[in-house]
Design a protein around this motif. Structure first.
Motif, PDB file in Angstrom:
ATOM      1  N   THR A   1      -0.900   7.493  -3.758  1.00  0.00           N
ATOM      2  CA  THR A   1      -0.668   6.067  -3.605  1.00  0.00           C
ATOM      3  C   THR A   1      -1.309   5.577  -2.317  1.00  0.00           C
ATOM      4  O   THR A   1      -0.900   5.948  -1.216  1.00  0.00           O
ATOM      5  CB  THR A   1       0.831   5.754  -3.600  1.00  0.00           C
ATOM      6  N   PHE A   2      -2.310   4.744  -2.500  1.00  0.00           N
ATOM      7  CA  PHE A   2      -3.126   4.319  -1.362  1.00  0.00           C
ATOM      8  C   PHE A   2      -2.301   3.587  -0.319  1.00  0.00           C
ATOM      9  O   PHE A   2      -2.560   3.701   0.879  1.00  0.00           O
ATOM     10  CB  PHE A   2      -4.248   3.427  -1.896  1.00  0.00           C
ATOM     11  N   SER A   3      -1.306   2.863  -0.760  1.00  0.00           N
ATOM     12  CA  SER A   3      -0.520   2.044   0.167  1.00  0.00           C
ATOM     13  C   SER A   3       0.319   2.874   1.124  1.00  0.00           C
ATOM     14  O   SER A   3       0.872   2.341   2.084  1.00  0.00           O
ATOM     15  CB  SER A   3       0.382   1.090  -0.614  1.00  0.00           C
ATOM     16  N   THR A   4       0.436   4.179   0.885  1.00  0.00           N
ATOM     17  CA  THR A   4       1.190   5.039   1.807  1.00  0.00           C
ATOM     18  C   THR A   4       0.301   5.650   2.889  1.00  0.00           C
ATOM     19  O   THR A   4       0.779   6.403   3.735  1.00  0.00           O
ATOM     20  CB  THR A   4       1.890   6.193   1.062  1.00  0.00           C
ATOM     21  N   LEU A   5      -0.979   5.330   2.847  1.00  0.00           N
ATOM     22  CA  LEU A   5      -1.940   5.958   3.746  1.00  0.00           C
ATOM     23  C   LEU A   5      -2.292   5.090   4.944  1.00  0.00           C
ATOM     24  O   LEU A   5      -2.553   3.896   4.808  1.00  0.00           O
ATOM     25  CB  LEU A   5      -3.230   6.277   3.003  1.00  0.00           C
ATOM     26  N   ALA A   6      -2.315   5.721   6.107  1.00  0.00           N
ATOM     27  CA  ALA A   6      -3.020   5.161   7.248  1.00  0.00           C
ATOM     28  C   ALA A   6      -4.452   5.691   7.168  1.00  0.00           C
ATOM     29  O   ALA A   6      -4.676   6.812   6.706  1.00  0.00           O
ATOM     30  CB  ALA A   6      -2.369   5.578   8.559  1.00  0.00           C
TER      31      ALA A   6
ATOM     32  N   SER B   1      -3.235   0.741   9.904  1.00  0.00           N
ATOM     33  CA  SER B   1      -1.950   1.287   9.482  1.00  0.00           C
ATOM     34  C   SER B   1      -1.752   1.157   7.975  1.00  0.00           C
ATOM     35  O   SER B   1      -2.504   0.445   7.292  1.00  0.00           O
ATOM     36  CB  SER B   1      -0.832   0.545  10.202  1.00  0.00           C
ATOM     37  N   ARG B   2      -0.734   1.801   7.484  1.00  0.00           N
ATOM     38  CA  ARG B   2      -0.464   1.708   6.046  1.00  0.00           C
ATOM     39  C   ARG B   2      -0.127   0.295   5.618  1.00  0.00           C
ATOM     40  O   ARG B   2      -0.396  -0.116   4.512  1.00  0.00           O
ATOM     41  CB  ARG B   2       0.618   2.722   5.643  1.00  0.00           C
ATOM     42  N   SER B   3       0.486  -0.457   6.510  1.00  0.00           N
ATOM     43  CA  SER B   3       0.833  -1.836   6.177  1.00  0.00           C
ATOM     44  C   SER B   3      -0.350  -2.783   6.306  1.00  0.00           C
ATOM     45  O   SER B   3      -0.326  -3.893   5.775  1.00  0.00           O
ATOM     46  CB  SER B   3       1.950  -2.327   7.101  1.00  0.00           C
ATOM     47  N   GLY B   4      -1.356  -2.350   7.056  1.00  0.00           N
ATOM     48  CA  GLY B   4      -2.455  -3.246   7.381  1.00  0.00           C
ATOM     49  C   GLY B   4      -2.149  -4.124   8.583  1.00  0.00           C
ATOM     50  O   GLY B   4      -3.030  -4.814   9.082  1.00  0.00           O
TER      51      GLY B   4
END
Length: 129
Positions: free
Chosen positions: A28-33, A52-55
């Motif tokens: 899951t890309f959204s969990t990646l920094a 960061s993972r949040s952007g």
């Protein structure tokens, strides 16, 4: 496992722009920094930019601040590095790296290469004077 794949490198003249892309599949890309690093011949790999993972958190090396911009598109599982006003000293192989980031670290970006879990093969950027 995450396999980042970079693209977008090339040969340009000083003052030109390039946009590098890094697609990361397998998790899951959204969990990646994510981070961008570069390595010039005879030099160590150095941090360029991270997000960061949040952007919501991002940072740059002093040498590229004001010229490069990192961004991410979670819908496309891709992180970008927009590089403007390129200089000959920006010539290097550019690498994308990923790190699984916990929710409590969602605004944290990372500058140390040893922090990252997976690396792409790199894309060559050459800037002529």
């Amino acid at each position: 496992q995450v396999q980042p794949v970079e693209s977008g490198g090339g040969l340009v003249q000083a003052g030109d722009s390039l946009r590098l892309s890094c697609a990361a599949s397998g998790r899951t890309f959204s969990t990646l920094a994510l981070g961008w690093f570069r390595q010039a011949p005879g030099k160590e790999r150095e941090f360029v930019s991270g997000i960061s993972r949040s952007g919501g958190g991002s940072g740059y090396a002093d040498s590229v601040k004001g010229r490069f911009t990192i961004s991410r598109d979670n819908a496309k599982n891709t992180v970008y590095l927009q590089m403007n006003s390129l200089r000959p000293e920006d010539t290097a192989v550019y690498y994308c790296a990923t790190k699984v980031s916990a929710v409590y670290e969602r605004h944290t970006y990372y500058t140390q290469p040893t922090t990252y879990d997976y690396w792409g093969q790199g894309t060559q950027v050459t800037v002529s004077s």
